[in-house]
Motif scaffolding. Sequence first.
Motif, PDB file in Angstrom:
ATOM      1  N   ASP A  11       0.492   2.653 -11.372  1.00 23.97           N
ATOM      2  CA  ASP A  11      -0.943   2.904 -12.225  1.00 23.97           C
ATOM      3  C   ASP A  11      -1.647   1.424 -12.202  1.00 23.97           C
ATOM      4  N   TYR A  12      -2.522   1.375 -11.222  1.00 25.99           N
ATOM      5  CA  TYR A  12      -3.675   0.050 -11.264  1.00 25.99           C
ATOM      6  C   TYR A  12      -4.246  -0.175 -12.508  1.00 25.99           C
ATOM      7  N   PRO A  18       3.296   1.363  -3.664  1.00 28.60           N
ATOM      8  CA  PRO A  18       2.347   1.881  -4.872  1.00 28.60           C
ATOM      9  C   PRO A  18       1.580   3.006  -4.617  1.00 28.60           C
ATOM     10  N   ASP A  19       1.007   3.323  -3.505  1.00 27.63           N
ATOM     11  CA  ASP A  19       0.024   4.368  -3.569  1.00 27.63           C
ATOM     12  C   ASP A  19       0.874   5.679  -3.284  1.00 27.63           C
ATOM     13  N   ARG A  20       2.315   5.808  -2.553  1.00 34.41           N
ATOM     14  CA  ARG A  20       2.739   6.796  -2.122  1.00 34.41           C
ATOM     15  C   ARG A  20       4.137   7.079  -2.839  1.00 34.41           C
ATOM     16  N   LYS A  60      -6.563  -3.800  -7.131  1.00 31.70           N
ATOM     17  CA  LYS A  60      -6.626  -3.526  -5.803  1.00 31.70           C
ATOM     18  C   LYS A  60      -7.519  -4.315  -4.912  1.00 31.70           C
ATOM     19  N   TYR A  91       0.798  -1.118   0.054  1.00 33.45           N
ATOM     20  CA  TYR A  91       0.139  -0.049  -0.106  1.00 33.45           C
ATOM     21  C   TYR A  91       0.897   1.261   0.071  1.00 33.45           C
ATOM     22  N   ASP A  92       1.607   1.527   0.928  1.00 30.90           N
ATOM     23  CA  ASP A  92       2.512   2.851   1.156  1.00 30.90           C
ATOM     24  C   ASP A  92       3.396   2.778  -0.349  1.00 30.90           C
ATOM     25  N   PRO A 140       4.602   5.457  -7.023  1.00 36.97           N
ATOM     26  CA  PRO A 140       3.479   5.174  -7.495  1.00 36.97           C
ATOM     27  C   PRO A 140       3.132   4.329  -8.660  1.00 36.97           C
TER      28      PRO A 140
END
Length: 310
Positions: free
Chosen positions: A125-126, A118-120, A157, A115-116, A123
């Motif tokens: 692109d899902y 890939p999300d922040r 996700k 989570y941390d 980054p």
Amino acid sequence: MNQVTFLASPAGGESACEPPAWQGRAASPVNLVLEGGAMRGQFTAGVLDFLMDQGLLCENVIGTSAGALTGYYYVAGARGRTCLQNVVFCDDWRYMSLKSYVRTGNAFGREFAFYDIPDRLLPFDYDSFNCSPMNLVAVSANLETGEADYHLIADAKKDMPYLIASSSMPLISQIVEVDGKLLLDGGACDSVPIVHSWIMNGTGRKNIVVLTQDATYVKPANKLLPLISSRYRDYPYYVERLANRHIDYNRTYRAIDRWHDEGRLFRIRPPKPVQVGSMEKDPEKLLALYEEGYQTAASNWPALLQYLES
């Protein structure tokens, strides 16, 4: 003869401006079977980046543990992503460490890695996964039945718990509860899911199998079985699978060699014993293993082409 699509792709790693490797391309009727192996997955990452550079997009990817993780980014067309993430974060205690295990119950930090990052921090692109022409099946172990769980990752996700479960090694990971199932690392039940690949599409389909141990490797019996038996005593079928895993694993490796020689599949594996540990923190060793995977795939490319076009 199967029709296989090959298109050249540009060199270079993933960037915010680089389109997914699958963009403008069709998937080929080929299944890609990926063994796990924790940080030995760097070898697989090198192989998959080479395949992307040649424009080979396999329609179905079936991965166990680290094989599911590297397969996730291959399906997304995120060239270089697996290698970059492992090399950048390998010495971060939040990514993998005994400290992470003490603090979170997971030696491989779930919140941080899934989570941390890939999300922040890096980054991802899902949509590049969700829109891909390729499919990913993640293999986990069902603790209650002692059988493998094969789950199609349809949404990058929403299906993340299955990806986490597939790579959650026993003893150093918390059990993943999802859809009424209790799951852990798929290696206990199906380390190299070639048979499931044949069940999916029949033995007539072309299969590429990427292993993470060399030809000399023989898996020994698990020395931690007494601890495993105590920790998972409520799941006797799962303990039974772990007790016999080395037997099943070695038999599978022998069979894959035979099936490769018979032309029933194409095997790619490390040319020499892998010296990278399961929780390797040396970025140079990780990068070297990635490069070895890339070069091994390149040296196998002419023979692989012949196999795919036969």
